[in-house]
Design a protein around this motif. Structure first.
Motif, mmCIF file in Angstrom:
data_model
loop_
_atom_site.group_PDB
_atom_site.id
_atom_site.type_symbol
_atom_site.label_atom_id
_atom_site.label_comp_id
_atom_site.label_asym_id
_atom_site.label_seq_id
_atom_site.Cartn_x
_atom_site.Cartn_y
_atom_site.Cartn_z
ATOM 1 N N SER A 74 0.855 -1.198 0.000
ATOM 2 C CA SER A 74 0.000 0.000 0.000
ATOM 3 C C SER A 74 0.883 1.239 0.000
ATOM 4 O O SER A 74 2.052 1.170 0.363
ATOM 5 C CB SER A 74 -0.856 0.044 1.267
ATOM 6 O OG SER A 74 -1.556 -1.157 1.449
ATOM 7 N N PRO A 75 0.306 2.394 -0.357
ATOM 8 C CA PRO A 75 1.047 3.650 -0.254
ATOM 9 C C PRO A 75 1.275 4.034 1.210
ATOM 10 O O PRO A 75 0.405 3.815 2.058
ATOM 11 C CB PRO A 75 0.115 4.663 -0.930
ATOM 12 C CG PRO A 75 -0.839 3.856 -1.745
ATOM 13 C CD PRO A 75 -1.022 2.573 -0.996
ATOM 14 N N HIS A 76 2.477 4.589 1.474
ATOM 15 C CA HIS A 76 2.824 5.010 2.836
ATOM 16 C C HIS A 76 3.621 6.312 2.777
ATOM 17 O O HIS A 76 4.100 6.707 1.707
ATOM 18 C CB HIS A 76 3.690 3.945 3.534
ATOM 19 C CG HIS A 76 3.003 2.628 3.725
ATOM 20 N ND1 HIS A 76 1.952 2.435 4.580
ATOM 21 C CD2 HIS A 76 3.232 1.422 3.138
ATOM 22 C CE1 HIS A 76 1.562 1.165 4.541
ATOM 23 N NE2 HIS A 76 2.320 0.516 3.664
ATOM 24 N N ASN A 77 3.789 6.914 3.943
ATOM 25 C CA ASN A 77 4.687 8.073 4.029
ATOM 26 C C ASN A 77 5.427 8.036 5.357
ATOM 27 O O ASN A 77 5.264 7.108 6.166
ATOM 28 C CB ASN A 77 3.934 9.402 3.825
ATOM 29 C CG ASN A 77 2.971 9.736 4.945
ATOM 30 O OD1 ASN A 77 2.782 8.966 5.880
ATOM 31 N ND2 ASN A 77 2.337 10.887 4.847
ATOM 32 N N VAL A 83 5.546 8.663 12.300
ATOM 33 C CA VAL A 83 4.395 7.842 11.929
ATOM 34 C C VAL A 83 4.225 7.820 10.414
ATOM 35 O O VAL A 83 4.842 8.606 9.700
ATOM 36 C CB VAL A 83 3.072 8.411 12.527
ATOM 37 C CG1 VAL A 83 3.135 8.464 14.050
ATOM 38 C CG2 VAL A 83 2.750 9.785 11.951
ATOM 39 N N CYS A 84 3.376 6.898 9.958
ATOM 40 C CA CYS A 84 2.806 7.006 8.620
ATOM 41 C C CYS A 84 1.410 7.552 8.876
ATOM 42 O O CYS A 84 0.653 6.981 9.659
ATOM 43 C CB CYS A 84 2.721 5.636 7.954
ATOM 44 S SG CYS A 84 1.722 5.678 6.440
ATOM 45 N N ASN A 85 1.098 8.706 8.251
ATOM 46 C CA ASN A 85 -0.209 9.288 8.569
ATOM 47 C C ASN A 85 -1.280 8.979 7.525
ATOM 48 O O ASN A 85 -2.317 9.636 7.475
ATOM 49 C CB ASN A 85 -0.109 10.782 8.903
ATOM 50 C CG ASN A 85 0.182 11.652 7.690
ATOM 51 O OD1 ASN A 85 0.298 11.160 6.567
ATOM 52 N ND2 ASN A 85 0.287 12.946 7.905
ATOM 53 N N VAL A 86 -1.007 7.953 6.716
ATOM 54 C CA VAL A 86 -2.066 7.462 5.820
ATOM 55 C C VAL A 86 -3.106 6.809 6.731
ATOM 56 O O VAL A 86 -2.752 6.111 7.694
ATOM 57 C CB VAL A 86 -1.507 6.451 4.790
ATOM 58 C CG1 VAL A 86 -2.637 5.831 3.974
ATOM 59 C CG2 VAL A 86 -0.488 7.133 3.883
ATOM 60 N N GLY A 87 -4.367 7.063 6.427
ATOM 61 C CA GLY A 87 -5.488 6.700 7.292
ATOM 62 C C GLY A 87 -5.358 5.377 8.040
ATOM 63 O O GLY A 87 -5.320 4.309 7.430
ATOM 64 N N GLY A 88 -5.284 5.483 9.365
ATOM 65 C CA GLY A 88 -5.326 4.302 10.217
ATOM 66 C C GLY A 88 -4.015 3.542 10.363
ATOM 67 O O GLY A 88 -3.893 2.660 11.214
ATOM 68 N N HIS A 89 -2.995 3.859 9.555
ATOM 69 C CA HIS A 89 -1.752 3.072 9.585
ATOM 70 C C HIS A 89 -0.993 3.204 10.908
ATOM 71 O O HIS A 89 -0.402 2.235 11.371
ATOM 72 C CB HIS A 89 -0.836 3.464 8.425
ATOM 73 C CG HIS A 89 -1.357 3.050 7.085
ATOM 74 N ND1 HIS A 89 -0.597 3.081 5.936
ATOM 75 C CD2 HIS A 89 -2.582 2.585 6.721
ATOM 76 C CE1 HIS A 89 -1.336 2.663 4.915
ATOM 77 N NE2 HIS A 89 -2.548 2.361 5.365
ATOM 78 N N GLN A 90 -1.037 4.395 11.485
ATOM 79 C CA GLN A 90 -0.326 4.571 12.758
ATOM 80 C C GLN A 90 -0.919 3.648 13.821
ATOM 81 O O GLN A 90 -0.181 2.953 14.528
ATOM 82 C CB GLN A 90 -0.415 6.035 13.229
ATOM 83 C CG GLN A 90 0.302 6.251 14.565
ATOM 84 C CD GLN A 90 0.127 7.661 15.125
ATOM 85 O OE1 GLN A 90 -0.500 8.531 14.492
ATOM 86 N NE2 GLN A 90 0.678 7.896 16.288
ATOM 87 N N GLY A 146 0.238 0.228 13.702
ATOM 88 C CA GLY A 146 1.619 -0.065 14.081
ATOM 89 C C GLY A 146 2.696 0.701 13.329
ATOM 90 O O GLY A 146 3.892 0.533 13.594
ATOM 91 N N MET A 147 2.265 1.557 12.370
ATOM 92 C CA MET A 147 3.294 2.311 11.629
ATOM 93 C C MET A 147 3.717 3.549 12.418
ATOM 94 O O MET A 147 3.313 4.678 12.126
ATOM 95 C CB MET A 147 2.782 2.707 10.235
ATOM 96 C CG MET A 147 2.683 1.515 9.295
ATOM 97 S SD MET A 147 2.519 1.994 7.581
ATOM 98 C CE MET A 147 4.223 2.367 7.146
ATOM 99 N N GLU A 148 4.525 3.281 13.437
ATOM 100 C CA GLU A 148 5.059 4.387 14.234
ATOM 101 C C GLU A 148 6.419 3.998 14.793
ATOM 102 O O GLU A 148 6.765 2.817 14.870
ATOM 103 C CB GLU A 148 4.085 4.767 15.358
ATOM 104 C CG GLU A 148 3.774 3.638 16.311
ATOM 105 C CD GLU A 148 2.741 4.025 17.369
ATOM 106 O OE1 GLU A 148 2.269 5.178 17.348
ATOM 107 O OE2 GLU A 148 2.411 3.166 18.210
HETATM 108 CU CU LIG Z 1 1.272 3.671 5.897
#
Ligand SMILES: [Cu+2]
Length: 149
Positions: free
Chosen positions: A94-97, A131-138, A141-143
């Motif tokens: 998926s896309p991430h940042n 974090v990754c601030n793409v919806g719900g990713h944080q 666990g994306m932190e």
């Molecule tokens: Cu992400």
């Protein structure tokens, strides 16, 4: 006629003698500036500190990768005042940042397989969450955290 030639000869000798005197004097004088030039060439050697300018080429680089739903590594250490390039790679599907709000870092959201770099010179020691601030990713666990020492 011969007297005239004689006088001209004397005159030439006189000119040569005077010129020789000044040339010799100039040679002596120019020796001193040459010594000074050598001294100043030492100064030029000192500006070899210009090698400090090559530091940006060896800029510290930190790599972070993100996927569903974690970062690796999830702790990054930066040095206060040291310009560092952070390269974020999306190794997921998926896309991430990559976002560090308190350091003013927010990359674009990038698709699978792509990388993006940001440069930062942290000026305050501390710990800053990323974090990754793409919806719900944080929340999934994306932190992680950036430690500035
Ligand atoms: Cu992400």
């Amino acid at each position: 006629m011969q007297n005239k030639l004689f006088l001209i000869g004397i005159g030439i000798l006189g000119v040569v003698a005077i010129a020789g005197f000044f040339i010799t004097k100039n040679l002596i004088l120019t020796k001193t500036p040459q010594l000074q030039t050598r001294e100043s060439s030492v100064d030029i050697g000192n500006t070899g500190g210009e090698s400090a300018e090559s530091l940006p080429e060896t800029m510290r680089t930190v790599e972070v990768s993100g996927k569903e739903y974690s970062f690796s590594p999830n702790t990054i250490t930066l040095n206060k005042g040291e310009k560092t390039r952070i390269t974020f790679k999306n190794e997921g599907t998926s896309p991430h940042n990559f976002v560090v709000y308190e350091l003013g870092i927010q990359t674009e959201v990038i698709p699978q397989g792509q990388s993006i770099s940001v440069e930062v010179t942290p000026d305050k020691a501390g710990e800053y969450p990323f974090v990754c601030n793409v919806g719900g990713h944080q929340a999934l666990g994306m932190e992680g955290k950036v430690i500035v020492k």
